[in-house]
Design a protein around this motif. Sequence first.
Motif: not given
Length: 265
Positions: A167-181
């Motif tokens: 369900t990822l959006k095109k505006t979702s961040p490309l990279f996330l930390t281990q905490k998912g942020v």
Amino acid sequence: MSKTGQARVLTPEQFAYLLNVIQEHRHPQKNTALVQISFKLGLRVQEIALLQIKDVAELGPETTDQRSFRLKEILALPAAYTKGADALKRSKSTYQRRRISFSIHDFDQLVRRIETMAKAGAEINPEDFYPEVKKHRGKSRDLPLSDSVLRTALEAYLRLRLAKDPTLKKTSPLFLTQKGVPYSPNTLQEHLALMQRQWAGIERASSHSGRRTLMTNIIHEQKKSVKVAQKIAGHVSASTTLIYEEPPEESLKETLHSVGFTFIG
């Protein structure tokens, strides 16, 4: 002349070792993509932190199966991502001045204006005469995603991301930390330094090493013009790019290794 304490320029052997070491730690797909973007595109750490999925790929429709995507041919980096553009909206509300400067013409006009106000008995507040603060604007640039190894790394990482969350959006961040942020520039800076210094044991390597390594390779190894390097780096002034005309550390090492005198007893 180069600045002292600059980030390490990695040799091809060091870069290859870094990529191998990454495979021994958690999240190898993400970390490989991070390192490839840093070393193959020369992005600043803030620019990498602000990347969205739409910047590198077109997403297919959401389905119950593996969601499809198509990697773009060109990364169109918006001006808002770049240095000085305040994309993170974290600049101070007030600017603490340490020095101001005027042209001779502006200074003469300023003196005359103050003289006129003084003769009229008007209150004079020094801050009313400060020149406006020059705001640095970001510089957009188009970077071809042509390197095959970079594309492979991005595809492997995106495939994993979409498998975990279709369900990822095109505006979702490309990279996330281990905490998912999303990464902050500071957090990403620390992470890139961790991989290079602690995992790979490369002294003085930092989040800026990828950018310096790429610029050094363009100028010294590929013998491209400074204008080409300036365009890729997104420098407003060529004088900034000229810093990378300093010879890489390995060239100095090879020179000093063979410069000693030979004594025959």
